[in-house]
Write a protein that holds these residues in place. Structure first.
Motif, PDB file in Angstrom:
ATOM      1  N   LEU A 179     -69.538  17.953  -9.075  1.00  0.00           N
ATOM      2  CA  LEU A 179     -69.973  17.379 -10.492  1.00  0.00           C
ATOM      3  C   LEU A 179     -71.184  16.832 -11.149  1.00  0.00           C
ATOM      4  N   GLU A 180     -71.483  16.375 -10.060  1.00  0.00           N
ATOM      5  CA  GLU A 180     -72.937  15.302 -10.328  1.00  0.00           C
ATOM      6  C   GLU A 180     -74.164  15.931  -9.613  1.00  0.00           C
ATOM      7  N   SER A 181     -74.266  16.710  -8.611  1.00  0.00           N
ATOM      8  CA  SER A 181     -74.753  17.801  -8.176  1.00  0.00           C
ATOM      9  C   SER A 181     -75.366  18.411  -9.194  1.00  0.00           C
ATOM     10  N   LEU A 182     -74.456  18.932  -9.639  1.00  0.00           N
ATOM     11  CA  LEU A 182     -74.417  20.308 -10.840  1.00  0.00           C
ATOM     12  C   LEU A 182     -75.595  19.252 -12.032  1.00  0.00           C
ATOM     13  N   ASN A 183     -74.593  18.561 -12.343  1.00  0.00           N
ATOM     14  CA  ASN A 183     -75.414  17.254 -13.306  1.00  0.00           C
ATOM     15  C   ASN A 183     -76.695  17.452 -12.870  1.00  0.00           C
ATOM     16  N   ALA A 184     -77.283  17.009 -12.193  1.00  0.00           N
ATOM     17  CA  ALA A 184     -78.387  16.186 -11.338  1.00  0.00           C
ATOM     18  C   ALA A 184     -79.594  17.735 -11.542  1.00  0.00           C
ATOM     19  N   GLY A 185     -78.995  19.043 -11.204  1.00  0.00           N
ATOM     20  CA  GLY A 185     -79.758  19.663 -11.609  1.00  0.00           C
ATOM     21  C   GLY A 185     -79.852  19.978 -12.856  1.00  0.00           C
ATOM     22  N   VAL A 186     -78.884  20.178 -13.713  1.00  0.00           N
ATOM     23  CA  VAL A 186     -79.373  20.535 -15.443  1.00  0.00           C
ATOM     24  C   VAL A 186     -80.280  19.669 -15.835  1.00  0.00           C
ATOM     25  N   THR A 187     -80.298  18.401 -15.574  1.00  0.00           N
ATOM     26  CA  THR A 187     -81.009  17.504 -15.846  1.00  0.00           C
ATOM     27  C   THR A 187     -82.191  17.412 -15.350  1.00  0.00           C
ATOM     28  N   LYS A 188     -82.636  18.337 -14.364  1.00  0.00           N
ATOM     29  CA  LYS A 188     -83.202  18.475 -13.857  1.00  0.00           C
ATOM     30  C   LYS A 188     -84.456  19.566 -14.950  1.00  0.00           C
ATOM     31  N   MET A 189     -84.357  20.609 -15.070  1.00  0.00           N
ATOM     32  CA  MET A 189     -84.790  21.842 -15.630  1.00  0.00           C
ATOM     33  C   MET A 189     -84.394  21.356 -17.405  1.00  0.00           C
ATOM     34  N   LEU A 190     -83.589  20.544 -17.280  1.00  0.00           N
ATOM     35  CA  LEU A 190     -83.939  19.764 -18.777  1.00  0.00           C
ATOM     36  C   LEU A 190     -85.104  19.318 -18.880  1.00  0.00           C
ATOM     37  N   GLU A 191     -85.353  18.088 -17.791  1.00  0.00           N
ATOM     38  CA  GLU A 191     -86.809  17.366 -18.319  1.00  0.00           C
ATOM     39  C   GLU A 191     -87.745  18.755 -17.702  1.00  0.00           C
ATOM     40  N   GLY A 192     -87.460  19.353 -17.013  1.00  0.00           N
ATOM     41  CA  GLY A 192     -88.915  20.356 -17.021  1.00  0.00           C
ATOM     42  C   GLY A 192     -89.328  21.783 -18.542  1.00  0.00           C
ATOM     43  N   ARG A 193     -87.918  21.641 -19.163  1.00  0.00           N
ATOM     44  CA  ARG A 193     -87.923  22.033 -20.192  1.00  0.00           C
ATOM     45  C   ARG A 193     -88.978  21.394 -21.432  1.00  0.00           C
ATOM     46  N   LYS A 194     -88.345  20.174 -21.444  1.00  0.00           N
ATOM     47  CA  LYS A 194     -89.179  19.345 -22.349  1.00  0.00           C
ATOM     48  C   LYS A 194     -90.615  19.083 -22.078  1.00  0.00           C
ATOM     49  N   ASP A 195     -90.843  19.117 -21.023  1.00  0.00           N
ATOM     50  CA  ASP A 195     -92.342  19.517 -20.842  1.00  0.00           C
ATOM     51  C   ASP A 195     -93.418  20.565 -20.887  1.00  0.00           C
ATOM     52  N   MET A 196     -92.176  21.722 -20.771  1.00  0.00           N
ATOM     53  CA  MET A 196     -92.808  22.971 -21.282  1.00  0.00           C
ATOM     54  C   MET A 196     -93.301  22.744 -22.786  1.00  0.00           C
ATOM     55  N   VAL A 197     -91.849  22.609 -23.651  1.00  0.00           N
ATOM     56  CA  VAL A 197     -92.091  22.078 -25.060  1.00  0.00           C
ATOM     57  C   VAL A 197     -93.163  21.755 -25.502  1.00  0.00           C
ATOM     58  N   ASN A 198     -93.556  20.364 -24.346  1.00  0.00           N
ATOM     59  CA  ASN A 198     -94.791  19.733 -24.925  1.00  0.00           C
ATOM     60  C   ASN A 198     -96.053  19.782 -24.785  1.00  0.00           C
ATOM     61  N   ALA A 199     -96.068  20.812 -23.827  1.00  0.00           N
ATOM     62  CA  ALA A 199     -97.070  22.124 -23.358  1.00  0.00           C
ATOM     63  C   ALA A 199     -97.386  22.729 -24.045  1.00  0.00           C
ATOM     64  N   HIS A 200     -96.419  23.124 -25.250  1.00  0.00           N
ATOM     65  CA  HIS A 200     -96.014  24.025 -26.299  1.00  0.00           C
ATOM     66  C   HIS A 200     -96.783  23.671 -27.226  1.00  0.00           C
ATOM     67  N   GLY A 201     -96.837  22.385 -27.809  1.00  0.00           N
ATOM     68  CA  GLY A 201     -97.299  22.262 -28.893  1.00  0.00           C
ATOM     69  C   GLY A 201     -98.873  21.813 -28.572  1.00  0.00           C
ATOM     70  N   GLN A 202     -99.087  21.363 -27.459  1.00  0.00           N
ATOM     71  CA  GLN A 202    -100.383  21.419 -26.986  1.00  0.00           C
ATOM     72  C   GLN A 202    -100.704  22.561 -26.776  1.00  0.00           C
ATOM     73  N   MET A 203    -100.404  23.758 -27.156  1.00  0.00           N
ATOM     74  CA  MET A 203    -101.193  25.184 -26.677  1.00  0.00           C
ATOM     75  C   MET A 203    -101.504  25.397 -28.354  1.00  0.00           C
ATOM     76  N   ILE A 204    -100.573  25.106 -28.841  1.00  0.00           N
ATOM     77  CA  ILE A 204    -100.618  24.429 -30.882  1.00  0.00           C
ATOM     78  C   ILE A 204    -101.274  24.442 -30.978  1.00  0.00           C
ATOM     79  N   VAL A 205    -101.998  23.162 -30.673  1.00  0.00           N
ATOM     80  CA  VAL A 205    -102.754  22.577 -30.914  1.00  0.00           C
ATOM     81  C   VAL A 205    -104.229  23.352 -30.928  1.00  0.00           C
ATOM     82  N   ILE A 206    -104.687  23.398 -29.272  1.00  0.00           N
ATOM     83  CA  ILE A 206    -105.685  24.271 -29.014  1.00  0.00           C
ATOM     84  C   ILE A 206    -106.004  25.266 -30.113  1.00  0.00           C
ATOM     85  N   HIS A 207    -104.753  26.048 -30.183  1.00  0.00           N
ATOM     86  CA  HIS A 207    -104.926  27.555 -30.756  1.00  0.00           C
ATOM     87  C   HIS A 207    -105.809  27.344 -32.299  1.00  0.00           C
ATOM     88  N   ARG A 208    -104.879  26.076 -32.523  1.00  0.00           N
ATOM     89  CA  ARG A 208    -105.778  25.645 -34.506  1.00  0.00           C
ATOM     90  C   ARG A 208    -107.445  24.881 -34.501  1.00  0.00           C
TER      91      ARG A 208
END
Length: 132
Positions: A67-96
């Motif tokens: 369970l801890e291994s599965l949770n670690a994988g999910v945590t890494k996916m969520l961290e990567g998703r958060k980075d993509m949310v930040n990249a998306h915000g930067q793309m919006i600024v560049i677009h604007r």
């Protein structure tokens, strides 16, 4: 992509093609959908594991490690998703700040795009650049 000076403060406008904007927007949506699908599949695997091993006699320590291994994988996916949310915000600024600011690409807008504002002067961009 090329940049042109906008005024006395050495600010720049990014010039993008509309085709590039559509491709980037479509790819960004696909990234979020794929990530969310992976998170959903991970949740299903965790639920299946818990259901499938409920009365299996699997030692609690072994199940805990799994369970801890599965949770670690999910945590890494969520961290990567958060980075993509930040990249998306930067793309919006560049677009604007680009020649395509009035063009909508069907992608999500930023609830607070100011939080992702990028430097607009050449000297700020150079000072923020990572060292080689």
């Amino acid at each position: 992509m090329k940049r042109a000076p906008l005024g006395r403060e050495e600010t720049f406008m990014t010039f993008l093609t509309e085709a590039a904007g559509h491709v980037i927007s479509s790819d960004m949506v696909a990234v979020f959908h794929s990530t969310d699908d992976a998170l959903l599949a991970s949740a299903r695997v965790t639920a299946s594991l818990l259901e499938g091993t409920a009365k299996s006699g699997l030692h609690p320590r072994a199940k805990q490690r799994l369970l801890e291994s599965l949770n670690a994988g999910v945590t890494k996916m969520l961290e990567g998703r958060k980075d993509m949310v930040n990249a998306h915000g930067q793309m919006i600024v560049i677009h604007r700040q680009s020649n395509l600011a009035p063009v909508g690409f069907g992608c999500w807008g930023a609830p607070n795009a100011e939080a992702f504002s990028l430097p607009t002067s050449a000297s700020s961009i150079e000072s923020d650049a990572p060292e080689a």
